[in-house]
Design an enzyme around this catalytic site. Sequence first.
Site, PDB file in Angstrom:
ATOM      1  N   GLY A 149       0.960  -1.351  -0.071  1.00 54.93           N
ATOM      2  CA  GLY A 149      -0.228   0.126  -0.054  1.00 54.93           C
ATOM      3  C   GLY A 149       0.688   1.366   0.006  1.00 54.93           C
ATOM      4  N   ARG A 172      -3.514   4.228  16.749  1.00 53.32           N
ATOM      5  CA  ARG A 172      -2.829   3.080  16.304  1.00 53.32           C
ATOM      6  C   ARG A 172      -3.518   1.894  16.972  1.00 53.32           C
ATOM      7  NH1 ARG A 172       1.031   7.238  16.652  1.00 53.32           N
ATOM      8  NH2 ARG A 172       2.008   7.783  15.033  1.00 53.32           N
ATOM      9  N   ARG A 214      11.558  12.435  13.665  1.00 50.62           N
ATOM     10  CA  ARG A 214      10.649  13.705  13.875  1.00 50.62           C
ATOM     11  C   ARG A 214      11.072  14.654  14.991  1.00 50.62           C
ATOM     12  NH1 ARG A 214       5.005  10.120  13.004  1.00 50.62           N
ATOM     13  NH2 ARG A 214       4.781  10.423  11.002  1.00 50.62           N
ATOM     14  N   VAL A 224       6.319  -3.166  10.454  1.00 53.88           N
ATOM     15  CA  VAL A 224       6.078  -1.664  10.336  1.00 53.88           C
ATOM     16  C   VAL A 224       4.771  -1.357  10.529  1.00 53.88           C
ATOM     17  CG1 VAL A 224       6.424   0.254   8.701  1.00 53.88           C
ATOM     18  CG2 VAL A 224       8.184  -1.513   8.728  1.00 53.88           C
ATOM     19  N   HIS A 275      21.079  14.833  19.142  1.00 53.78           N
ATOM     20  CA  HIS A 275      20.895  13.137  19.815  1.00 53.78           C
ATOM     21  C   HIS A 275      20.036  13.283  20.752  1.00 53.78           C
ATOM     22  CE1 HIS A 275      24.717  12.231  17.469  1.00 53.78           C
ATOM     23  NE2 HIS A 275      25.263  13.383  17.861  1.00 53.78           N
ATOM     24  N   ASP A 279       4.407  -1.886  18.122  1.00 53.66           N
ATOM     25  CA  ASP A 279       4.985  -2.823  19.173  1.00 53.66           C
ATOM     26  C   ASP A 279       4.157  -4.160  19.567  1.00 53.66           C
ATOM     27  OD1 ASP A 279       6.978  -0.578  20.097  1.00 53.66           O
ATOM     28  OD2 ASP A 279       4.843   0.420  19.888  1.00 53.66           O
ATOM     29  N   GLY A 323      -1.545  -4.298   6.528  1.00 52.69           N
ATOM     30  CA  GLY A 323      -2.539  -3.988   7.177  1.00 52.69           C
ATOM     31  C   GLY A 323      -3.206  -2.676   7.086  1.00 52.69           C
ATOM     32  N   ALA A 324      -4.172  -2.630   7.950  1.00 54.94           N
ATOM     33  CA  ALA A 324      -4.912  -1.429   7.815  1.00 54.94           C
ATOM     34  C   ALA A 324      -4.164  -0.353   8.299  1.00 54.94           C
ATOM     35  CB  ALA A 324      -6.436  -1.593   8.568  1.00 54.94           C
ATOM     36  N   ASP A 341       9.614   8.460  14.986  1.00 53.79           N
ATOM     37  CA  ASP A 341       9.183   9.577  15.996  1.00 53.79           C
ATOM     38  C   ASP A 341      10.476  10.266  16.173  1.00 53.79           C
ATOM     39  OD1 ASP A 341       6.352   8.255  16.986  1.00 53.79           O
ATOM     40  OD2 ASP A 341       7.805   6.912  16.187  1.00 53.79           O
ATOM     41  N   THR A 342      11.498   9.549  16.204  1.00 56.50           N
ATOM     42  CA  THR A 342      12.750   9.840  16.890  1.00 56.50           C
ATOM     43  C   THR A 342      13.434  11.006  15.383  1.00 56.50           C
ATOM     44  OG1 THR A 342      13.593   8.054  18.115  1.00 56.50           O
ATOM     45  CG2 THR A 342      15.210   9.421  17.193  1.00 56.50           C
ATOM     46  N   HIS A 375       5.288   3.220  19.908  1.00 60.86           N
ATOM     47  CA  HIS A 375       5.121   4.155  18.792  1.00 60.86           C
ATOM     48  C   HIS A 375       3.746   4.703  18.879  1.00 60.86           C
ATOM     49  CE1 HIS A 375       5.011   5.757  14.803  1.00 60.86           C
ATOM     50  NE2 HIS A 375       4.253   4.796  14.433  1.00 60.86           N
ATOM     51  N   VAL A 427       2.635   2.548   2.365  1.00 61.07           N
ATOM     52  CA  VAL A 427       3.900   2.362   3.271  1.00 61.07           C
ATOM     53  C   VAL A 427       4.735   1.616   2.442  1.00 61.07           C
ATOM     54  CG1 VAL A 427       4.915   1.731   5.427  1.00 61.07           C
ATOM     55  CG2 VAL A 427       2.769   3.136   5.451  1.00 61.07           C
TER      56      VAL A 427
END
Length: 317
Positions: free
Chosen positions: A16, A92, A155, A122, A172, A127, A83-84, A152-153, A179, A18
Amino acid sequence: MSQSVNARKVAIVGCGFVGSAAAFTLMQSKLFSEMVLLDANTEKAEGEAMDIAHGISFAGQMKIYAGGYDDIADAAVIVVTAGANQKPNETRLDLVHKNVNIFKSIIPEIAKRDFKGILLIVANPVDILTYVAVKLSGLPENRVIGSGTVLDTARLKYALSEHLEVDSRNVHSFIIGEHGDSEIAAWSSANVSGVPLNTFCEMRGHFNHEKSMEAIAEKVKNSAYEIISKKHATYYGVAMAVKRICECIVRDEKSILPVSSMMHGNYGIDDISLSMPGIVGANGIETLIPISLDETETAKLQESARMLKEIAAGLDL
Ligand code: 6V0
């Protein structure tokens, strides 16, 4: 029959937004010489493979094709994005039951072919699905990792780089834990090229640390919701995260990334997958890095784990 590993082969399950963005990014990366795309919708996988293959002459020679489970069993890395996805106003975690069922049809197909590579999860909730993939596959835990808070890191580093007017690669800092909505910005260990974050902020004329850090962490946490409300899906950022993780594996870089992996007593957390910085290389996740967390961060991390464990306990695996 014992399976061998083709170190230059990657497979993507789920083509899809991703999966196809990850495939496009991986084609340009030249990390692999063979890429197999697999989707429940065969035509979608075939169409993406054709379209992406037409970029090969601008990038570097490789084979890209749509295939089935027999074609992916010897890949060095299988990336699962099937996955959806979240719809506007969905979290999520709302995806859990739909996507666990999808995983029940995918992971056993991979496991029964004696897969020897790294399984990179992914799909969301990443998680929980990493935990599910560990349990359903029976693979050694170091070879099942989730993209976790790598995105997220990224971002967070980008938001801090904008705030501080400095290259994001010199920032850093980590987002750890789930997530998702309970993720934590680990401020107490954050620095810019070794300079503690607050000292660097002051150097750049920012003094209201607590307020700005809270605003930045909220912005990072909510960025997927914001993107989804504007364009209905997020995929470019995560595609780059997938490429970065594959790079660490293929080149055995032993780089430190906050991938999602199984916890065993770390920070008092056991038998659940979540993100903590760890060394990533050819064997997947090799070891976690014991970054120092203050009391509040540790408590939030444990709460994030408790919430994930509660969801995992309700699954019928
Ligand atoms: P999408 O565009 O709906 O693609 C999902 C694809 O999966 C479709 O092409 C389906 O046909 C395919 N699919 C469904 N079931 C199966 C199956 N059993 N076998 C093979 N293929 C199947 O969704 P999108 O690509 O936007 O998102 C995919 C997943 O990635 C979702 O769960 C998202 O929430 C998640 N994301 C994860 C991120 C991360 O940082 N970990 C970031 C963004 C999205």
